[in-house]
Design a protein around this motif. Structure first.
Motif, PDB file in Angstrom:
ATOM      1  N   LEU A 162      12.089   2.445  -0.510  1.00  0.00           N
ATOM      2  CA  LEU A 162      10.895   2.817   0.220  1.00  0.00           C
ATOM      3  C   LEU A 162      10.786   4.342   0.322  1.00  0.00           C
ATOM      4  CD1 LEU A 162       8.924   0.802   1.282  1.00  0.00           C
ATOM      5  CD2 LEU A 162       9.879   1.061   3.553  1.00  0.00           C
ATOM      6  N   HIS A 163      11.926   4.950   0.631  1.00  0.00           N
ATOM      7  CA  HIS A 163      11.944   6.406   0.676  1.00  0.00           C
ATOM      8  C   HIS A 163      11.543   6.969  -0.671  1.00  0.00           C
ATOM      9  CE1 HIS A 163      13.349   7.805   4.531  1.00  0.00           C
ATOM     10  NE2 HIS A 163      14.131   6.731   4.601  1.00  0.00           N
ATOM     11  N   HIS A 164      12.073   6.359  -1.696  1.00  0.00           N
ATOM     12  CA  HIS A 164      11.803   6.853  -3.030  1.00  0.00           C
ATOM     13  C   HIS A 164      10.330   6.692  -3.377  1.00  0.00           C
ATOM     14  CE1 HIS A 164      12.923   8.060  -7.049  1.00  0.00           C
ATOM     15  NE2 HIS A 164      12.147   7.085  -7.504  1.00  0.00           N
ATOM     16  N   ALA A 165       9.787   5.558  -3.032  1.00  0.00           N
ATOM     17  CA  ALA A 165       8.412   5.279  -3.453  1.00  0.00           C
ATOM     18  C   ALA A 165       7.390   5.938  -2.549  1.00  0.00           C
ATOM     19  CB  ALA A 165       8.189   3.760  -3.464  1.00  0.00           C
ATOM     20  N   ALA A 166       7.647   5.953  -1.249  1.00  0.00           N
ATOM     21  CA  ALA A 166       6.636   6.449  -0.323  1.00  0.00           C
ATOM     22  C   ALA A 166       7.047   7.750   0.341  1.00  0.00           C
ATOM     23  CB  ALA A 166       6.354   5.391   0.747  1.00  0.00           C
ATOM     24  N   GLY A 167       8.285   8.155   0.102  1.00  0.00           N
ATOM     25  CA  GLY A 167       8.744   9.388   0.713  1.00  0.00           C
ATOM     26  C   GLY A 167       9.084   9.206   2.179  1.00  0.00           C
ATOM     27  N   SER A 168       8.966   8.004   2.677  1.00  0.00           N
ATOM     28  CA  SER A 168       9.263   7.763   4.077  1.00  0.00           C
ATOM     29  C   SER A 168       9.464   6.272   4.256  1.00  0.00           C
ATOM     30  CB  SER A 168       8.105   8.247   4.950  1.00  0.00           C
ATOM     31  OG  SER A 168       8.179   7.628   6.210  1.00  0.00           O
ATOM     32  N   HIS A 177      -0.130   2.045  -1.296  1.00  0.00           N
ATOM     33  CA  HIS A 177      -0.405   2.586  -2.620  1.00  0.00           C
ATOM     34  C   HIS A 177       0.844   2.543  -3.468  1.00  0.00           C
ATOM     35  CE1 HIS A 177       0.007   5.704   0.549  1.00  0.00           C
ATOM     36  NE2 HIS A 177       1.106   5.931  -0.157  1.00  0.00           N
ATOM     37  N   PHE A 178       1.495   1.366  -3.483  1.00  0.00           N
ATOM     38  CA  PHE A 178       2.670   1.206  -4.325  1.00  0.00           C
ATOM     39  C   PHE A 178       2.273   0.580  -5.641  1.00  0.00           C
ATOM     40  CE2 PHE A 178       4.524   0.979  -0.073  1.00  0.00           C
ATOM     41  CZ  PHE A 178       5.470   1.979  -0.193  1.00  0.00           C
ATOM     42  N   SER A 179       3.095   0.811  -6.619  1.00  0.00           N
ATOM     43  CA  SER A 179       2.912   0.058  -7.855  1.00  0.00           C
ATOM     44  C   SER A 179       3.479  -1.329  -7.628  1.00  0.00           C
ATOM     45  CB  SER A 179       3.664   0.737  -8.993  1.00  0.00           C
ATOM     46  OG  SER A 179       5.040   0.556  -8.820  1.00  0.00           O
ATOM     47  N   PRO A 180       2.979  -2.321  -8.358  1.00  0.00           N
ATOM     48  CA  PRO A 180       3.485  -3.690  -8.179  1.00  0.00           C
ATOM     49  C   PRO A 180       4.995  -3.762  -8.355  1.00  0.00           C
ATOM     50  CG  PRO A 180       1.540  -3.698  -9.566  1.00  0.00           C
ATOM     51  CD  PRO A 180       1.867  -2.270  -9.312  1.00  0.00           C
ATOM     52  N   THR A 181       5.553  -2.992  -9.292  1.00  0.00           N
ATOM     53  CA  THR A 181       7.013  -3.042  -9.500  1.00  0.00           C
ATOM     54  C   THR A 181       7.727  -2.561  -8.259  1.00  0.00           C
ATOM     55  OG1 THR A 181       6.359  -2.167 -11.643  1.00  0.00           O
ATOM     56  CG2 THR A 181       8.731  -2.531 -11.251  1.00  0.00           C
ATOM     57  N   GLU A 182       7.253  -1.472  -7.705  1.00  0.00           N
ATOM     58  CA  GLU A 182       7.887  -0.962  -6.499  1.00  0.00           C
ATOM     59  C   GLU A 182       7.819  -1.996  -5.385  1.00  0.00           C
ATOM     60  OE1 GLU A 182       7.268   3.871  -6.769  1.00  0.00           O
ATOM     61  OE2 GLU A 182       5.597   2.610  -6.120  1.00  0.00           O
ATOM     62  N   SER A 183       6.639  -2.552  -5.194  1.00  0.00           N
ATOM     63  CA  SER A 183       6.482  -3.563  -4.155  1.00  0.00           C
ATOM     64  C   SER A 183       7.452  -4.703  -4.378  1.00  0.00           C
ATOM     65  CB  SER A 183       5.062  -4.133  -4.167  1.00  0.00           C
ATOM     66  OG  SER A 183       4.150  -3.124  -3.959  1.00  0.00           O
ATOM     67  N   THR A 184       7.512  -5.191  -5.614  1.00  0.00           N
ATOM     68  CA  THR A 184       8.358  -6.331  -5.913  1.00  0.00           C
ATOM     69  C   THR A 184       9.813  -6.019  -5.593  1.00  0.00           C
ATOM     70  OG1 THR A 184       6.849  -6.868  -7.693  1.00  0.00           O
ATOM     71  CG2 THR A 184       8.990  -7.983  -7.687  1.00  0.00           C
ATOM     72  N   LEU A 185      10.252  -4.857  -6.029  1.00  0.00           N
ATOM     73  CA  LEU A 185      11.658  -4.507  -5.811  1.00  0.00           C
ATOM     74  C   LEU A 185      11.977  -4.430  -4.323  1.00  0.00           C
ATOM     75  CD1 LEU A 185      12.412  -1.880  -8.583  1.00  0.00           C
ATOM     76  CD2 LEU A 185      13.325  -4.202  -8.334  1.00  0.00           C
ATOM     77  N   VAL A 186      11.117  -3.758  -3.578  1.00  0.00           N
ATOM     78  CA  VAL A 186      11.357  -3.640  -2.129  1.00  0.00           C
ATOM     79  C   VAL A 186      11.367  -5.022  -1.494  1.00  0.00           C
ATOM     80  CG1 VAL A 186      10.466  -2.755   0.040  1.00  0.00           C
ATOM     81  CG2 VAL A 186      10.416  -1.329  -2.001  1.00  0.00           C
ATOM     82  N   LEU A 228      10.104 -10.147   6.732  1.00  0.00           N
ATOM     83  CA  LEU A 228       9.169 -10.408   5.639  1.00  0.00           C
ATOM     84  C   LEU A 228       7.724 -10.283   6.106  1.00  0.00           C
ATOM     85  CD1 LEU A 228      11.023 -13.344   3.907  1.00  0.00           C
ATOM     86  CD2 LEU A 228      10.813 -10.985   3.130  1.00  0.00           C
ATOM     87  N   LEU A 229       7.475 -10.675   7.370  1.00  0.00           N
ATOM     88  CA  LEU A 229       6.127 -10.522   7.904  1.00  0.00           C
ATOM     89  C   LEU A 229       5.769  -9.045   7.991  1.00  0.00           C
ATOM     90  CD1 LEU A 229       5.935 -13.175  10.754  1.00  0.00           C
ATOM     91  CD2 LEU A 229       4.564 -13.079   8.671  1.00  0.00           C
ATOM     92  N   ARG A 230       6.754  -8.267   8.393  1.00  0.00           N
ATOM     93  CA  ARG A 230       6.531  -6.840   8.502  1.00  0.00           C
ATOM     94  C   ARG A 230       6.165  -6.256   7.137  1.00  0.00           C
ATOM     95  NH1 ARG A 230       4.366  -4.116  11.508  1.00  0.00           N
ATOM     96  NH2 ARG A 230       5.512  -4.480  13.415  1.00  0.00           N
ATOM     97  N   ALA A 231       6.736  -6.859   6.100  1.00  0.00           N
ATOM     98  CA  ALA A 231       6.472  -6.361   4.750  1.00  0.00           C
ATOM     99  C   ALA A 231       5.217  -6.976   4.143  1.00  0.00           C
ATOM    100  CB  ALA A 231       7.679  -6.627   3.863  1.00  0.00           C
ATOM    101  N   ALA A 232       4.378  -7.572   4.982  1.00  0.00           N
ATOM    102  CA  ALA A 232       3.179  -8.239   4.482  1.00  0.00           C
ATOM    103  C   ALA A 232       2.362  -7.382   3.512  1.00  0.00           C
ATOM    104  CB  ALA A 232       2.319  -8.690   5.656  1.00  0.00           C
ATOM    105  N   PRO A 233       2.144  -6.123   3.852  1.00  0.00           N
ATOM    106  CA  PRO A 233       1.326  -5.320   2.933  1.00  0.00           C
ATOM    107  C   PRO A 233       1.935  -5.221   1.537  1.00  0.00           C
ATOM    108  CG  PRO A 233       1.642  -4.180   5.006  1.00  0.00           C
ATOM    109  CD  PRO A 233       2.528  -5.362   5.035  1.00  0.00           C
ATOM    110  N   LEU A 234       3.238  -5.167   1.482  1.00  0.00           N
ATOM    111  CA  LEU A 234       3.887  -5.089   0.178  1.00  0.00           C
ATOM    112  C   LEU A 234       3.793  -6.418  -0.545  1.00  0.00           C
ATOM    113  CD1 LEU A 234       7.132  -3.073   0.899  1.00  0.00           C
ATOM    114  CD2 LEU A 234       5.067  -2.343  -0.277  1.00  0.00           C
ATOM    115  N   LEU A 235       4.045  -7.487   0.207  1.00  0.00           N
ATOM    116  CA  LEU A 235       4.036  -8.815  -0.405  1.00  0.00           C
ATOM    117  C   LEU A 235       2.666  -9.152  -0.959  1.00  0.00           C
ATOM    118  CD1 LEU A 235       6.250 -10.892   1.999  1.00  0.00           C
ATOM    119  CD2 LEU A 235       6.471 -10.818  -0.478  1.00  0.00           C
ATOM    120  N   SER A 236       1.627  -8.689  -0.262  1.00  0.00           N
ATOM    121  CA  SER A 236       0.306  -9.049  -0.750  1.00  0.00           C
ATOM    122  C   SER A 236      -0.001  -8.344  -2.068  1.00  0.00           C
ATOM    123  CB  SER A 236      -0.765  -8.759   0.303  1.00  0.00           C
ATOM    124  OG  SER A 236      -0.511  -7.535   0.919  1.00  0.00           O
TER     125      SER A 236
END
Lengths: 987, 473
Positions: free
Chosen positions: B216-222, B240-249, B297-305
């Protein structure tokens, strides 16, 4: 192994397994809980021998830890005199022993009063190298002892030294010199090394000596899982495949499925079991032991040790084998099968490990013994004030003799002597109190007035307080104690449960069938009730199972979740409010009809039926029951206008051990229906007439009322009040008032044992508190059960009336003056002594070793297969009583006091073999109070001998409350010189 | 004081209040002796209640606060300053702080965290009350209540944390208190085995959370949720993540959830955790701790979507967990294990909802289930009395309870597999643990040889093989 040996072994095995069974728990499934002596099978030997046997075989303790006894000695519970007497008796048995420089008695006395030895070599080394205990006097030493030691040493030094002006040694120097001197004397006394102890035991135990982890846990878990699933018929929704073919078949079936992932030990076990599938379990065991290469003389030990880690389960198997019908269970099990499977699995695991057994290092034991002896002697000498002078005069021989003496007076022996002292103190206290009462009773004027109320209670120790408080209100209140089934062994069918339950002591079988049914006018209510109840039960069952399943669980969640949230908050924070609320709602949804009992003799199937004759016979039969019960209680004349009979029960929530709090005389059920049935019979004019023919005249204006006392809430309910003649209405009112006062004061008396109870003197608040306990989900101690029971009195109430016994006594009424033949006495003793002993000994053992004999703390308990509780998800089954029931119990054997002539008691003992065995082997202690001479005799050795201890007069108080207020511990008896309460006289 | 100032104070009280007495209590116990039951319980219950009241106040503050353009309640992003700040200038182009690291003490108050915080407060208060009587006279009374306070604080921190880094702190403290309460009964080996099993599972899967934080730090800087997931109301963030980043996180977070929420195939620690007092089992494994993974996982909803792969993975794992757990629960004949597997079944459902992006359904499911299961576990000792009552009420009717024994081959196989937890332990043992032990033994041997070669003194031998090959847990 030759086939001959095998056949021989098999024949032996049946006997061996019976021996193994003796030390397995005998507790039935928890729903059918009965108090039992855990050493029941060893009752044919003396109490202390049985304890020693169990200690050697299982490693369980039979007495409290020494520190507990020391505390009791310190606070005076163990009297100084009892302490000396107990030690003197031990010396008598021990015979003459020489020891120097301290004499044998002193050594023993010091060893009892002080903790002498470190428990291990490591501790010795630690003390020597890391503390200054070799340079300063032992903490327990008296000032005088230290002084004597220093003086003696200095005297010795001055004698040895030629130099006249040597310096006096101070305390620390003397102590250090003593330690050194003992060390060198021990080295000289050492007579070669002891032979290294060979490690006996199973492969598992040997492995445990050298390894931190125990791989056999996997075997335990496998066995528990399968056995629980096999015996379970209601918790799990799947039944184990092949369940009808027996336990061994199930194990094989489980081991045979899932080949790919089988472990090696499972594979080996499967092969053994499969190849022996046609053999009997006995044969399998014999073969298995042969494969273990166990010599025949160690078979029993080996079996016992392999079963020990699952002792609870093995016991349950054994119980279900002997009585397979428990709660309609169908599965067959046998101890032999269980042992066979256990041995096969154990060996399979052992072979998989193929561990190199490390030899215990040679001489380690001898070194440890020397170090421990060193410290023991070191402390002993300091405590005895022995300096170097005395020590050297005694020489190595004296030291060796002292060690021998200490070895013989080992910890189990010390505990036994201490325990003996505690029981002696108790006996003295109780007999002294009763002597005092007897003396004062003689002085009192005999009463001529007709009693106002008579109340019959169960002999249960928990009824002692409410009886006393009922009596304290007026001289004209009389109470009696009878066995809680009121002499009616009955099969009871209640309104809400059409399954028949036996309400009588387990040794009897029901003779009466009693059915509760709604009155004719309330039939509609009854039907409504039944419909609602069954609907509720179905709903609950559906919810329970549903909430655990995949789809229904999901569908139900929106509703159940909301209800659960509300219930969580309400029930934990406001238990009483929640209970009252739900009670109101359920009263509304599930109405309660008025009911009647129908009492019928259970017909003898071998005889032809003749209705009229049957009726007469039935009346005669009932009359006999009533007559015998009243006669046994000594209630044969001067009847009051109202006689109430109170059975008892206990109500509580969230408690798997609930059955253990119920009436023991009713087989762990409520005694209320018995009391109600008794009253019904005793009020029946036909029965009254039959009673008159038997010579028992009950005045026409005497009315019997049945009822029930709730020992948890101290609630009292009376049954069939609508049947009461109008002439008695006023009396009923005042009776109810008296009962109200008695129960509230009783509650007030017993809440002092509860730390969470309010510190109050208000009986109303006390009642509110105990009522809350009975409905509180989080309450692990709804009541304390039979905690602290220690005394049983079989005699007239006058022997104990006015005595504050602190709910410690079973009180059974018996009047020797109306029983010249001693038949009633025989019946009473034959019933009461074994029941009292089993309750008492259940509490005893669960208290002295709560983790081994008892079931430990309730907190991690987990109900399994509705059979019992285990710890966590895969622990052994825990039996007997949890610490929450026993923690305040003072463990001592029951003292049975019989008010009868010594000859009458001797006659009973000669006829009742079991009672005699209990007494002769010391499982209960027996005292006899002669009704005429008021002289006590005490069972000693194997005979009743006159009791001649000094008497002290008892303190007196105005009321029980005066004695118990502000105190939280169990109290010594006092005499209550009651003055009738003004409220009652006004009423 | 403005609105967010008040919220900051209240939120701090929610988290810090239960934690505050832990150190003083331990100090007192270490110097003056263990405080009495009454004192301990009073202090702990007081702070738990304080936290609960603050939690309600916080919910109200959030509810009454400003709304966003869509009418939803805006999340409150509360910052308390940085614990660590290795600042680097903002990147001129994409605005990220390259090479910078900031450990921000920040709490995030939105619909999700408010719900979880209220649930946590309510259940903790209930259990604290329950335990006063239940644990009475138990030797570890003090220890239990200190751990309860620690857990209350840790759980609030976990659900209110504004960044993954801070969440990790709560996550670990929850794990620690959980483990120590499983091993509450110190004198028996069973609880210790259970505690170690739980700890090993936790520690292994917690790596997922660390990896996720790094990614997350790597992708979003925070790893601030507000920075990384955007500032919309939960769950309608935009990232504003790439799908790969989202998937990995997401997959890393899923790994963490597998341990904490006892998902397939690492769920076997859950029934073994039932070794502690009934009350703590109810709170942790019926109520809160076991749902922490779902919350994550709920917290990560934005990434999962944004990640179809991760969503499918979450959903599939959910179904797998639900099915295996429900089969296993059918073979369990002890009440607490049966409830443990039932819990896993429902947690499986929640994962499915998350996989299907039904966030609110999952959250509602979580809350309802936590309450139900806590109650059921608290009432686990009632099972016998309940069964008797039911039997009595139905005694007048002929009611054939299904005792037919199915004996088909498939059933036998299913039964066996379910009874043995689908052999997951054994597979893990053979595929993972045994090779690891062998490898470390190999390294040990090499090290010895090297030491001998350089002439070092022979060290005392520590044989790893003291652990028998059969004994992991």
């Amino acid at each position: 192994m030759s086939s001959h040996a095998s056949v021989h072994g098999e024949a032996q095995l049946a006997t061996l397994l019976e021996e193994v069974r003796t030390l397995l728990p005998r507790q039935a499934p928890l729903g059918d809980f009965l108090h039992r002596n855990v050493l029941e099978a060893l009752e044919d030997r003396p109490f202390h021998d049985a304890i020693e046997d169990a200690r050697v075989r299982l490693g369980f303790d039979g007495y409290l830890p020494l520190s507990a006894y020391r505390a009791l000695l310190h606070d005076g519970t163990i009297t100084a005199r009892a302490f000396s007497d107990a030690l003197a008796e031990y010396d008598l048995r021990r015979g003459d022993t020489w020891s120097a420089p301290l004499d044998a008695r002193t050594v023993e006395r010091l060893a009892l009063a002080h903790e002498l030895g470190p428990a291990s070599l490591a501790e010795c080394e630690f003390l020597r190298t890391e503390t200054d205990w070799t340079r300063r006097a032992f903490a327990g030493c008296s000032h005088d002892a230290v002084g004597a030691m220093v003086a003696d040493t200095n005297r010795w030094i001055s004698m040895q030294s030629s130099d006249k002006d040597h310096r006096e040694c101070d305390e620390s120097r003397v102590v250090a010199m003593l330690f050194e001197a003992l060390g060198s004397m021990l080295d000289r006394a050492a007579s070669g090394d002891d032979a290294p102890e060979s490690l006996v035991g199973t492969a598992r135990e040997k492995y445990a000596h050298t390894h931190a982890l125990d791989p056999w846990v996997a075997v335990d878990q496998f066995l528990i899982r399968i056995l629980a699933a096999y015996l379970d018929e209601s918790v799990a929704s799947w039944t184990i495949p092949g369940g009808n073919d027996g336990f061994r078949a199930v194990v094989v079936a489980q081991l045979s499925t899932g080949k790919l992932l089988r472990d090696r030990w499972e594979e080996a076990a499967r092969e053994t079991l499969k190849s022996a599938s046609r053999d009997s379990a006995h044969k399998l065991i014999a073969e298995e032991l042969a494969r273990w290469a166990v010599p025949a003389r160690e078979w029993r030990t080996t079996i016992e040790r392999s079963v020990l880690p699952l002792r609870g389960w093995a016991g349950m198997v054994s119980v279900l084998e002997q009585d397979p019908t428990h709660q309609g269970r169908q599965r067959k099990v046998s101890l032999a099968e269980f042992v066979a499977v256990r041995l096969v699995l154990d060996r399979a695991m052992g072979e998989q490990l193929k561990q190199q057994e490390r030899e215990a290092s040679q001489g380690a034991c001898a070194r440890e013994k020397r170090a421990m002896d060193h410290w023991r002697l070191f402390r002993l000498m300091q405590l005895g004030g022995v300096g170097l002078g005395q020590l050297y005069r005694a020489g190595s021989a004296g030291i060796s003799a002292t060690i021998v003496l200490l070895d013989r007076f080992d910890e189990p022996t010390r505990r036994r002597v201490f325990h003996d002292a505690m029981e002696r103190s108790h006996v003295w206290r109780m007999l002294n109190a009763m002597t005092d009462v007897a003396q004062h009773h003689d002085a009192a004027q005999p009463r001529r007035e007709r009693p106002r109320f008579q109340a019959m209670f169960c002999l249960d120790d928990r009824e002692e307080s409410i009886r006393r408080h009922f009596e304290e209100q007026s001289e004209l209140h009389e109470t009696f104690g009878v066995a809680g089934f009121f002499g009616i062994p009955m099969a009871y069918e209640s309104l809400d449960d059409s399954r028949v339950a036996a309400h009588c002591p387990p040794v009897l079988s029901p003779t009466q069938h009693v059915r509760e049914s709604a009155t004719e006018s309330d039939m509609g209510v009854h039907l409504r009730r039944q419909r609602s109840l069954s609907l509720a039960a179905r709903t609950q069952r559906g919810m329970d199972h549903g909430s655990r399943s995949l789809l229904r669980g999901l569908a139900l969640l929106p509703i159940t979740g909301v209800f659960a949230a509300a219930r969580l908050v309400l029930q934990t924070h406001f238990p009483s409010l929640f209970a009252n609320g739900t009670h109101l709602i359920s009263r509304w949804l599930v109405p309660v009809p008025r009911t009647r009992l129908a009492v019928n003799a259970i017909p003898n199937p071998t005889r032809a039926t003749d209705t009229a004759a049957d009726h007469d016979e039935s009346v005669e039969h009932s009359a006999k029951r009533v007559h015998d019960a009243l006669e046994a209680a000594g209630l044969t004349h001067s009847f009051a206008r109202l006689v109430i009979l109170l059975g008892h029960r206990a109500s509580m929530v969230n408690n798997p051990h609930a059955a253990a709090y119920q009436c023991a005389a009713c087989a762990g059920r409520s005694g209320g229906p018995n009391a109600r049935a008794f009253a019904l019979l005793a009020n029946d004019p036909e029965v009254r007439a039959a009673l008159a023919r038997r010579g028992l005249m009950i005045p026409e204006d005497t009315w019997f009322l049945g009822g029930c006392h709730n020992t948890t809430t101290d609630g009292v309910t009376l049954d069939d009040l609508d049947q009461l003649p109008d002439t008695h209405t006023l009396e009923l009112k005042s009776l109810q008032k008296c009962l109200e006062i008695a129960r509230a004061r009783s509650a007030l008396e017993r809440i002092r044992y509860f730390e969470h109870a309010p510190k109050t003197r208000s009986p109303a608040r006390a009642l509110a508190h105990v009522e809350e306990r009975s409905v509180d989900l989080s309450q692990a101690r709804p009541e304390l059960g039979h905690s602290n029971n220690a005394l049983a009195v079989i005699g007239r109430r006058s022997v104990t009336r006015g005595l504050f016994l602190d709910r410690r006594a079973f009180l059974l009424s018996y009047d020797a003056s109306v029983d010249p033949e001693g038949d009633v006495l025989e019946r009473s003793m034959a019933a009461a002594v074994p029941v009292g002993a089993s309750i008492n000994l259940d509490y005893y053992f669960s208290r002295v070793d709560p983790q081994s004999w008892g079931s430990g703390s309730k907190l991690p308990h987990n109900l399994v297969a509705l059979l019992g509780v285990q710890e966590g998800a895969s622990g052994d089954l825990r039996v007997a009583l949890p610490t929450q029931m026993t923690e305040q119990h003072e463990p001592q054997r029951l003292l049975v006091v019989v008010e009868a002539s010594v000859d009458a008691v001797r006659r009973v003992l000669s006829r009742q073999a079991y009672v005699r065995a209990l007494v002769a082997h010391g499982w209960v202690r027996l005292a006899v109070l002669d009704p005429h001479t008021k002289q006590f005799s005490l069972w000693h050795g194997d005979e009743l001998v006159p009791w001649t201890d000094e008497i002290e007069s008892l303190p007196t108080v105005q009321s029980s409350e005066e004695h118990h207020q502000h105190r939280t511990v169990s109290l010594a008896p006092v005499r209550v010189v009651s003055r009738p309460s003004p409220r009652v006289t006004a009423a | 004081m403005n609105h967010s100032e008040i919220a900051r104070i209240i939120a701090a009280i929610v988290v810090v209040a239960p934690l505050a007495p832990v150190l003083p209590l331990l100090l007192v116990a270490g110097t003056l002796g263990v405080p009495s039951e009454k004192r301990t319980a009073t202090v702990v219950r007081a702070v738990v209640w304080l936290s609960a009241l603050a939690s309600v106040a916080l919910a109200w503050t959030w509810f009454a606060g400003p709304r966003d353009v869509l009418g939803g309640h805006s999340p409150l992003d509360l910052r308390y300053g940085a614990l660590v700040d290795l600042g680097a200038p903002e990147h001129p182009i994409h605005g990220r702080h390259e090479g910078a690291y900031r450990f921000e003490l920040g709490l995030l108050v939105d619909g999700l965290s408010v719900t979880m915080s209220l649930l946590t407060s309510a259940l903790t208060a209930v259990i604290a009350r329950f335990s006063v009587r239940y644990l009475h006279r138990e030797e570890g009374f003090f220890r239990y209540f200190v751990l309860l306070a620690l857990f209350a604080a840790a759980m609030q921190l976990l659900v209110l944390a504004g960044s993954l880094d801070l969440l990790f702190v709560g996550w670990e403290l929850v794990g620690l208190s959980s483990m120590l309460l499983i091993g509450f009964f110190r004198l028996r080996p069973g609880p210790q085995r259970g505690a170690i099993t739980a700890m090993v599972t936790y520690r292994t899967t917690d790596i997922g959370l660390l990896i996720a934080a790094v990614l997350l730090h790597h992708a979003a800087g925070s790893s601030e949720f507000a920075d990384a997931f955007g500032r919309g109301a939960w769950p309608q963030h935009s990232t504003h993540f790439s799908p790969t980043e989202s998937t990995l996180v997401c997959l890393s977070l899923l790994l963490a959830a597998v341990g904490k929420s006892a998902l397939f195939p690492l769920g076997t620690w859950l029934p073994r955790a039932m070794e502690g007092p009934t009350s703590s089992s109810a709170l942790f494994y019926g109520g809160l701790s076991v749902h922490a993974g779902v919350y994550l996982l709920l917290r990560a909803a934005p990434l999962l979507s944004q990640s179809l792969v991760a969503s499918i993975a979450v959903g599939t794992l959910g179904v797998l967990t639900a099915v295996t757990a429900t089969l296993t629960s059918r073979t369990r004949s002890d009440v607490k294990s049966a409830l443990a597997y039932a819990t896993m079944t429902q947690v499986g459902w929640m994962l499915l909802w998350i996989g299907l992006h039904l966030w609110t359904v999952a959250l509602a499911h979580l809350v309802a289930h936590a309450c139900l299961r806590t109650l059921q576990l608290l009432r686990a000792p009632s099972a016998l009395q309940d069964a008797e009552a039911i039997r009595a009420a139905l005694s007048s009717e002929r009611d054939a309870v299904g005792t037919t024994t199915e004996n088909s081959r498939l059933f036998r196989w299913a039964y066996r597999v379910a009874l043995e937890d689908f052999f997951v332990d054994r597979v893990m043992q053979r595929a993972l643990i045994r090779p690891l032990v062998a490898l470390s033994a190999r390294f040990d041997a090499i090290e010895l040889r090297i030491e001998r070669w350089v002439g070092a003194e022979k060290p005392p031998s520590v044989t790893p093989s003291r652990t028998s090959p059969n004994e992991v847990h």
